[in-house]
Design a protein around this motif. Structure first.
Motif, PDB file in Angstrom:
ATOM      1  N   TYR A  94      22.493  46.603  51.905  1.00  0.00           N
ATOM      2  CA  TYR A  94      23.749  45.921  51.591  1.00  0.00           C
ATOM      3  C   TYR A  94      24.416  46.552  50.369  1.00  0.00           C
ATOM      4  CZ  TYR A  94      22.930  42.164  54.942  1.00  0.00           C
ATOM      5  OH  TYR A  94      22.753  41.442  56.105  1.00  0.00           O
ATOM      6  N   GLY A  95      25.717  46.318  50.262  1.00  0.00           N
ATOM      7  CA  GLY A  95      26.468  46.822  49.116  1.00  0.00           C
ATOM      8  C   GLY A  95      27.737  47.552  49.488  1.00  0.00           C
ATOM      9  N   GLN A  96      28.025  47.690  50.807  1.00  0.00           N
ATOM     10  CA  GLN A  96      29.245  48.367  51.231  1.00  0.00           C
ATOM     11  C   GLN A  96      30.432  47.404  51.163  1.00  0.00           C
ATOM     12  OE1 GLN A  96      28.467  50.927  54.916  1.00  0.00           O
ATOM     13  NE2 GLN A  96      26.884  49.365  55.014  1.00  0.00           N
ATOM     14  N   ALA A  97      31.594  47.956  50.882  1.00  0.00           N
ATOM     15  CA  ALA A  97      32.816  47.150  50.852  1.00  0.00           C
ATOM     16  C   ALA A  97      34.007  48.062  51.069  1.00  0.00           C
ATOM     17  CB  ALA A  97      32.951  46.403  49.526  1.00  0.00           C
ATOM     18  N   ASP A  98      35.027  47.525  51.731  1.00  0.00           N
ATOM     19  CA  ASP A  98      36.280  48.243  51.944  1.00  0.00           C
ATOM     20  C   ASP A  98      37.417  47.435  51.345  1.00  0.00           C
ATOM     21  OD1 ASP A  98      35.190  50.357  53.228  1.00  0.00           O
ATOM     22  OD2 ASP A  98      35.690  49.686  55.259  1.00  0.00           O
ATOM     23  N   LEU A  99      38.341  48.123  50.678  1.00  0.00           N
ATOM     24  CA  LEU A  99      39.523  47.436  50.158  1.00  0.00           C
ATOM     25  C   LEU A  99      40.453  47.087  51.311  1.00  0.00           C
ATOM     26  CD1 LEU A  99      40.340  49.549  46.975  1.00  0.00           C
ATOM     27  CD2 LEU A  99      39.320  47.274  47.076  1.00  0.00           C
ATOM     28  N   ILE A 100      41.045  45.902  51.245  1.00  0.00           N
ATOM     29  CA  ILE A 100      41.962  45.453  52.289  1.00  0.00           C
ATOM     30  C   ILE A 100      43.247  44.966  51.651  1.00  0.00           C
ATOM     31  CG2 ILE A 100      40.171  44.799  53.927  1.00  0.00           C
ATOM     32  CD1 ILE A 100      40.491  41.914  52.981  1.00  0.00           C
ATOM     33  N   PRO A 101      44.365  45.101  52.350  1.00  0.00           N
ATOM     34  CA  PRO A 101      45.620  44.573  51.806  1.00  0.00           C
ATOM     35  C   PRO A 101      45.636  43.055  51.847  1.00  0.00           C
ATOM     36  CG  PRO A 101      45.928  45.363  54.051  1.00  0.00           C
ATOM     37  CD  PRO A 101      44.534  45.748  53.645  1.00  0.00           C
ATOM     38  N   ALA A 120      13.334  24.880  60.891  1.00  0.00           N
ATOM     39  CA  ALA A 120      14.443  25.436  61.679  1.00  0.00           C
ATOM     40  C   ALA A 120      15.606  25.967  60.839  1.00  0.00           C
ATOM     41  CB  ALA A 120      14.933  24.394  62.689  1.00  0.00           C
ATOM     42  N   PRO A 121      16.080  25.263  59.806  1.00  0.00           N
ATOM     43  CA  PRO A 121      17.253  25.766  59.058  1.00  0.00           C
ATOM     44  C   PRO A 121      16.955  26.842  58.024  1.00  0.00           C
ATOM     45  CG  PRO A 121      16.956  23.350  58.849  1.00  0.00           C
ATOM     46  CD  PRO A 121      15.691  23.925  59.348  1.00  0.00           C
ATOM     47  N   LEU A 122      15.675  27.208  57.835  1.00  0.00           N
ATOM     48  CA  LEU A 122      15.322  28.071  56.716  1.00  0.00           C
ATOM     49  C   LEU A 122      15.999  29.441  56.774  1.00  0.00           C
ATOM     50  CD1 LEU A 122      11.509  27.288  56.216  1.00  0.00           C
ATOM     51  CD2 LEU A 122      13.483  26.444  54.903  1.00  0.00           C
ATOM     52  N   GLY A 123      16.121  30.030  57.961  1.00  0.00           N
ATOM     53  CA  GLY A 123      16.753  31.345  58.060  1.00  0.00           C
ATOM     54  C   GLY A 123      18.218  31.306  57.668  1.00  0.00           C
ATOM     55  N   LEU A 124      18.949  30.358  58.219  1.00  0.00           N
ATOM     56  CA  LEU A 124      20.377  30.234  57.937  1.00  0.00           C
ATOM     57  C   LEU A 124      20.613  29.910  56.471  1.00  0.00           C
ATOM     58  CD1 LEU A 124      23.013  30.335  59.650  1.00  0.00           C
ATOM     59  CD2 LEU A 124      22.891  27.847  59.759  1.00  0.00           C
ATOM     60  N   LEU A 125      19.910  28.890  55.959  1.00  0.00           N
ATOM     61  CA  LEU A 125      20.097  28.493  54.568  1.00  0.00           C
ATOM     62  C   LEU A 125      19.623  29.578  53.615  1.00  0.00           C
ATOM     63  CD1 LEU A 125      18.987  24.741  54.734  1.00  0.00           C
ATOM     64  CD2 LEU A 125      21.310  25.673  54.733  1.00  0.00           C
ATOM     65  N   GLY A 126      18.539  30.236  53.982  1.00  0.00           N
ATOM     66  CA  GLY A 126      18.009  31.301  53.133  1.00  0.00           C
ATOM     67  C   GLY A 126      19.016  32.430  52.944  1.00  0.00           C
ATOM     68  N   TYR A 127      19.715  32.805  54.023  1.00  0.00           N
ATOM     69  CA  TYR A 127      20.703  33.871  53.878  1.00  0.00           C
ATOM     70  C   TYR A 127      21.903  33.406  53.062  1.00  0.00           C
ATOM     71  CZ  TYR A 127      23.804  37.736  54.655  1.00  0.00           C
ATOM     72  OH  TYR A 127      24.639  38.804  54.433  1.00  0.00           O
ATOM     73  N   PHE A 128      22.328  32.168  53.245  1.00  0.00           N
ATOM     74  CA  PHE A 128      23.425  31.642  52.431  1.00  0.00           C
ATOM     75  C   PHE A 128      23.075  31.691  50.944  1.00  0.00           C
ATOM     76  CE2 PHE A 128      25.053  28.745  56.092  1.00  0.00           C
ATOM     77  CZ  PHE A 128      25.686  29.845  56.659  1.00  0.00           C
ATOM     78  N   CYS A 158      23.785  37.225  45.427  1.00  0.00           N
ATOM     79  CA  CYS A 158      24.392  38.558  45.367  1.00  0.00           C
ATOM     80  C   CYS A 158      25.819  38.511  44.816  1.00  0.00           C
ATOM     81  CB  CYS A 158      24.398  39.193  46.749  1.00  0.00           C
ATOM     82  SG  CYS A 158      22.757  39.663  47.347  1.00  0.00           S
ATOM     83  N   THR A 159      26.556  37.462  45.167  1.00  0.00           N
ATOM     84  CA  THR A 159      27.947  37.358  44.717  1.00  0.00           C
ATOM     85  C   THR A 159      28.077  36.642  43.385  1.00  0.00           C
ATOM     86  OG1 THR A 159      28.233  35.295  45.975  1.00  0.00           O
ATOM     87  CG2 THR A 159      28.807  37.364  47.087  1.00  0.00           C
ATOM     88  N   GLY A 160      27.007  35.963  42.950  1.00  0.00           N
ATOM     89  CA  GLY A 160      27.067  35.208  41.703  1.00  0.00           C
ATOM     90  C   GLY A 160      27.789  33.884  41.836  1.00  0.00           C
TER      91      GLY A 160
END
Length: 399
Positions: A88-95, A247-255, A261-263
């Motif tokens: 992870y870490g890629q980003a593109d500028l958008i208008p 059951a919710p651990l994968g979804l919540l874990g990624y959130f 990562c975003t702070g």
């Protein structure tokens, strides 16, 4: 006395080994029996895929893009391959939208399981990263077809299971099952999780829901199916509570991870807003339908609106047939998210692709049809599916 204790201990260990081997043997026999039942369905599904990809290959020969480029490098596939190669870490500028400030498209919008598996397998096989991604998609789509057959069979019999697989393989948006996208893997996890729920294997279903939650945000549909099925279970115990928690651990874990990562605690949803994705309660679908009614849209947008409307009709038919709770919850949540989240109308069919349960009413109806009716129906569906898929991937539209 000591010798007797040693003999008892050795006997207990031997008994445990025998029990483990017996359980393993039973599991292998069950898997092989399920595979033998699904062989015809898998053969028909692979035939659909080969014909569909061949049609795309013919169209690609008329364009300046190769088949590998069309299936492995277009649209979101580039983001998934980027994560698989570089993390992870890629980003593109958008208008900015509507004259607003510029933002960034960040790869945190894409869930990690599919690119993670691609990266792991690419380190084991002497293949390019895109070749590995397409291989995993192929295998995942076959596992998905197998799971769809298993669920259809346990609900309505082997014939319905077969027809359900063929219908799923001939959806207009079925070309995505052959691209470097996570939809095939996600559908496989959903299918087998629902099968586990219907056959009362709560822990297995919850573990598969964890994986689904790490694959697509639509994992909320299968998580909801597991949790609500567990809550409504007639007998509550340690397994039921464990399923609700797991059951919710994968979804919540990624959130949570995206937030770190975003702070920002809701960082994932901020990232999605940059991608112009938010809850709009179906306004984007209504607007697209209005444009289609006005007649000033492309053929792809017309087809996308038609697919969404058909999905809603199929949902109504499914609910009218009173399927198991797990199937109801999964289908309702998946359609609600697909329709209720903003985005280009042409991506809506992709969101509905894992909703194979919506096809159950059609499969049960066709199970009573004559062979000539089935042949004509599938011939028409195949023509529409192959032509739509080939046109879509060789055009500038984004699924």
């Amino acid at each position: 006395m000591i010798g007797h204790e040693l003999t008892v201990e050795a006997g207990a260990k031997t008994g445990q080994v025998v029990l483990q081997k017996s359980r393993r043997s039973i599991l292998v026999r069950r898997v092989m029996l399920s595979y033998r039942r699904a062989r015809l369905a898998l053969f028909c599904y692979l035939a659909c895929k080969v014909l569909g990809v061949s049609w795309i290959a013919l169209q690609s020969s008329e364009s300046d893009k190769s088949l590998v480029t069309l299936l492995g490098y277009l649209w979101d596939a580039k983001w998934y391959l980027g994560i698989a190669q570089h993390g992870y870490g890629q980003a593109d500028l958008i208008p900015g939208y509507g004259g607003g400030p510029a933002g960034r498209w960040q790869d945190l919008a894409f869930f990690p399981l599919y690119p993670g598996v691609v990266r792991a397998v690419s380190e084991l096989l002497p293949m390019t990263i895109v070749g590995t991604a397409l291989l995993i998609t192929c295998v995942s789509s076959c596992v998905a077809a197998w799971g769809i057959h298993a669920l259809g069979t346990v609900l309505h019999g082997k014939r319905v299971g077969l027809l359900l697989v063929i219908l799923w393989g001939l959806l207009p948006q079925a070309f995505i099952q052959s691209m470097a996208y996570p939809e095939a893997m996600f559908t496989a996890l959903c299918a087998w999780s629902l099968y586990a729920l219907v056959t009362q294997r709560l822990i297995t279903a919850s573990l598969l829901a964890v994986a689904a939650g790490l694959t697509r945000p639509l994992g909320v549909a299968v998580v909801a199916a597991v949790v609500i099925t567990a809550v409504l279970a007639s007998s509550r115990g340690r397994r039921t509570l464990s399923a609700i928690v797991i059951a919710p651990l994968g979804l919540l874990g990624y959130f949570v991870w995206a937030g770190v990562c975003t702070g920002r605690p809701l960082g994932y949803f901020d990232v999605q807003r940059d991608w112009n994705t938010r809850v709009d309660f179906g306004q984007s679908v209504i607007a697209a339908t209005s444009r289609v009614a006005a007649g000033n849209v492309s053929a792809v947008e017309q087809a996308s609106v038609l697919i969404v409307i058909t999905g809603l009709v199929l949902l109504w038919a499914l609910l009218s047939s009173r399927p198991p709770t797990a199937v109801i919850v999964f289908s309702l949540v998946l359609v609600a998210v697909a329709v209720g989240v903003s985005g280009y109308i042409q991506i809506k069919p992709r969101f509905l692709l894992p909703g194979f349960t919506l096809l159950l009413p059609a499969a049960t109806y066709l199970a009573k049809a004559k062979p000539i009716t089935l042949a004509m129906t599938f011939a028409v569906l195949a023509f529409i599916s192959f032509k739509y898929g080939a046109y879509f991937v060789t055009s500038e539209y984004t699924p």
